[in-house]
Design an enzyme around this catalytic site. Structure first.
Site, short mmCIF file in Angstrom:
data_model
loop_
_atom_site.label_atom_id
_atom_site.label_comp_id
_atom_site.label_asym_id
_atom_site.label_seq_id
_atom_site.Cartn_x
_atom_site.Cartn_y
_atom_site.Cartn_z
N THR A 322 0.84 -1.20 0.00
CA THR A 322 0.00 0.00 0.00
C THR A 322 0.87 1.25 0.00
O THR A 322 2.00 1.23 0.48
CB THR A 322 -0.89 0.07 1.24
OG1 THR A 322 -0.09 0.36 2.40
CG2 THR A 322 -1.65 -1.23 1.47
N ASP A 323 0.34 2.33 -0.53
CA ASP A 323 0.93 3.63 -0.25
C ASP A 323 0.69 3.91 1.24
O ASP A 323 -0.04 3.17 1.91
CB ASP A 323 0.28 4.70 -1.12
CG ASP A 323 1.19 5.90 -1.37
OD1 ASP A 323 2.18 6.06 -0.63
OD2 ASP A 323 0.91 6.69 -2.29
N ALA A 324 1.32 4.93 1.76
CA ALA A 324 1.24 5.19 3.20
C ALA A 324 -0.22 5.28 3.66
O ALA A 324 -1.00 6.07 3.13
CB ALA A 324 1.99 6.48 3.53
#
Length: 637
Positions: A322-324
């Protein structure tokens, strides 16, 4: 007596620093030797080690392996509370990965800290039950370059302008070699987004360009170079963040493309990345209704996008990260239940859960989901197995520590630094030239240059105006030094949105008096920029209103004798169509500032071509330096 006391104090400080450095080397001096005595080191093949390790992990340890938490380089010293908090979280939550983050610019003195930072990374690795995957967001080479003494490269869009796949492969090779020498095994790069929207506030020059085929080819070339030198790579941000006008760090971004455009523009670079063997794909916090009509989901939490499209249709078998998760574009959807975002992202098909806003809540939510059967043991084991296999593929199950003594030999080699500069030089693009100004005349010995403040009626030779987000930042400093080497008496003025109105009259008066005006415009996409500098602006991907008004006035008075340097976004002509002399560097990196100075004074050719579409700006690819005559440059006014 006072001088002697001060000297004595300085000597004590130097001795103290030396003692600290020696102590750090002694603490983990064996890191310079091959290490194979780790608890789970077995010498088994990758799959065998991963399976054997998986069998011995508790549920708590398995869930912990899914999480990647932030490692802030600026706080990483053996005495800081931040270091002890990080160490304790790794132990408590059985963390599997760390994401290195740091300020984009470090101070020069930080170079002396690089051994301390790497030694403490070694300590974290040694104390962890399982080897840690250390990731870095190294989009311009290993950053911060000032801290680590590494090779610096321009932004990705500069590679699109240079147009050579070999450059992207070299980029990957050098970054991988230097990164692994410092103990970072996984790069959260390359950006596979196609920057098809000029108003995109967060992708912009981080993308290779606007042509899907070229972007895909450069992405694949980078992956080949990095993987051949032992580094994990990540294509981001799936299924494409290029055609958005919102920064997903701040709000939910929406991609309005239909299926035909998605398959023609956004997805091809990811297909090429997968064929090139990319190790991971990062999902985006963007809403794509053409792929998932559920408006409550973003791509990161969408089973249709992550599992259905990425895994099943595109056939990706690697790690999905995932992105942050602490970005506001996603976190705002889970404000009442911050732990739930981890569960939804994992169920959608992600394997690594990056930087949750509430680690404890996310960890407990994942444990609860497994206990209740919402997440099956088989699904959990599938993701943990991928992570363990990645660690073994890097040899971390045998040797997880860095050879500190080898860093000077492997990092910042002169030939690599020269490669970064050569690539930057090749990317500088001349977009407009009226044939009257370029190349600039300099003021070195034997050439006439009038002092700016000399009380004469003729115009001083050169005025340099740096339009930036913060006059206290580093933007423009290297450019200034490079210009002053060639024109020692040039007048340099820095302007940001806070001082633009106050300095406007002074700048315009100086513009009227100058024979040559250079305006360097620093507009570089970042979450920090959209939070602060461009807040409330109509378009945060361009200049804020106050500095934009100043540039318009400068061009109204002196467009014919002004050259505008795009030290970031190349889309300035969309908002300032009266620009007559326009050079794009696509980057605010140090190497780009050096290249632009060389180009201004005709010392290098300008072979670059625009990798994006710009209104009213035909591609030139021509030269202003000798031996090519200025008159041959296209698009004269």
């Amino acid at each position: 007596m006072r001088i002697r006391i001060l000297q004595y104090a300085r000597d004590l400080t130097m001795l103290r620093d030396l003692a600290l450095l020696l102590a750090l080397f002694t603490l983990l001096g064996s890191a310079a030797q091959p290490r194979e005595q780790y608890k789970r080191a077995s010498g088994l093949p990758v799959d065998s080690w991963a399976e054997n390790t998986l069998k011995h992990l508790s549920l708590e340890e398995k869930v912990g392996q899914l999480f990647m938490i932030r490692l802030r380089v600026e706080f990483l010293n053996g005495r800081s509370p931040g270091y002890f908090e990080l160490r304790d979280n790794i132990r408590k939550y059985h963390i599997g990965s760390l994401a290195m983050s740091s300020p984009p610019q470090g101070r020069a003195r930080d170079l002396r800290r690089r051994y301390e930072v790497i030694t403490l990374l070694n300590r974290l690795q040694e104390e962890a039950e399982l080897p840690l995957l250390i990731a870095g967001d190294f989009e311009r080479g290993v950053l911060p370059a000032r801290l680590f003494g590494t090779t610096e490269f321009p932004h990705a869009m500069a590679f699109g302008a240079a147009g050579k796949l070999a450059y992207a492969e070299e980029f990957g090779r050098i970054t991988a070699q230097e990164s692994r020498a410092l103990g970072v095994d996984w790069n959260l790069f390359p950006v596979a987004d196609v920057n098809s929207n000029p108003d995109n506030p967060i992708i912009g020059t981080r993308a290779f360009g606007a042509n899907p085929d070229q972007v895909g080819d450069l992405v694949a070339a980078y992956i080949r170079g990095a993987r051949a030198n032992g580094m994990l790579t990540t294509a981001k941000h799936f299924p494409g963040h290029g055609n958005t006008a919102t920064d997903s760090h701040l709000a939910v971004a929406v991609v309005d493309d239909d299926l035909e455009r998605l398959h023609a523009v956004d997805l091809p670079p990811f297909r090429k990345a997968i064929r090139a063997g990319v190790d991971a794909v990062m999902t985006a916090h963007v809403r794509v209704l053409a792929l998932d009509p559920d408006g409550s989901r973003v791509a990161t939490t969408s089973p249709a996008i992550v599992t259905g499209l990425l895994k099943n249709q595109l056939g990706f078998k690697g790690i999905v990260v995932t992105d942050a998760l602490d970005m506001a574009g996603l976190g705002g959807l889970y404000a009442k239940n911050p732990g739930r975002v981890a569960v939804d992202a994992f169920k959608a098909g992600n394997d690594v859960l990056t930087m949750p806003s509430d680690l404890d809540a996310s960890y407990r939510a994942m444990l609860e989901a497994v206990h209740t059967g919402e997440i099956g043991q088989q699904r959990l084991d599938e993701s943990v197995r991928k992570i363990l296999r990645a660690k073994a593929s890097l040899g971390l199950e045998k040797t997880r520590l860095v050879d500190v003594g080898a860093i000077p030999r492997l990092v910042g080699k002169p030939e690599n630094i020269a490669t970064g500069q050569r690539i930057s030089d090749a990317s500088i693009t001349l977009v407009r030239n009226n044939g009257k100004l370029l190349p600039l005349r300099d003021g070195r010995p034997g050439k006439r240059l009038l002092v700016f403040y000399q009380p004469v009626k003729v115009r001083p030779t050169m005025l340099v105006i740096v339009l930036c987000d913060n006059v206290l930042a580093d933007d423009g400093r290297v450019l200034e030094r490079q210009i002053r080497k060639r024109a020692p008496e040039a007048k340099v003025v820095y302007v940001d949105p806070r001082v633009a109105a106050a300095r406007s009259d002074v700048v315009l008066k100086a513009t009227d008096q100058a024979q040559q005006v250079v305006v360097a415009v620093y507009v570089v996409p970042s979450a920090a920029r959209t939070r602060t500098v461009a807040r409330g602006q109509k378009n945060s991907a361009s200049l804020p209103d106050s500095t934009a008004k100043l540039l318009s006035k400068i061009l109204a008075r002196a467009s014919e004798r002004t050259v505008v340097l795009a030290m970031g976004t190349p889309y300035l002509t969309k908002y300032f169509p009266t620009i007559q002399n326009y050079i794009c560097a696509f980057s605010n990196a140090t190497v780009s500032e050096i290249s632009v100075a060389r180009a201004l004074f005709g010392e290098i050719p300008l072979p670059g071509h625009l990798p994006v579409d710009i209104s009213n700006a035909p591609v030139s690819g021509a030269r202003i330096g000798l031996p090519a005559p200025v008159a041959n440059v296209v698009s004269p006014f």
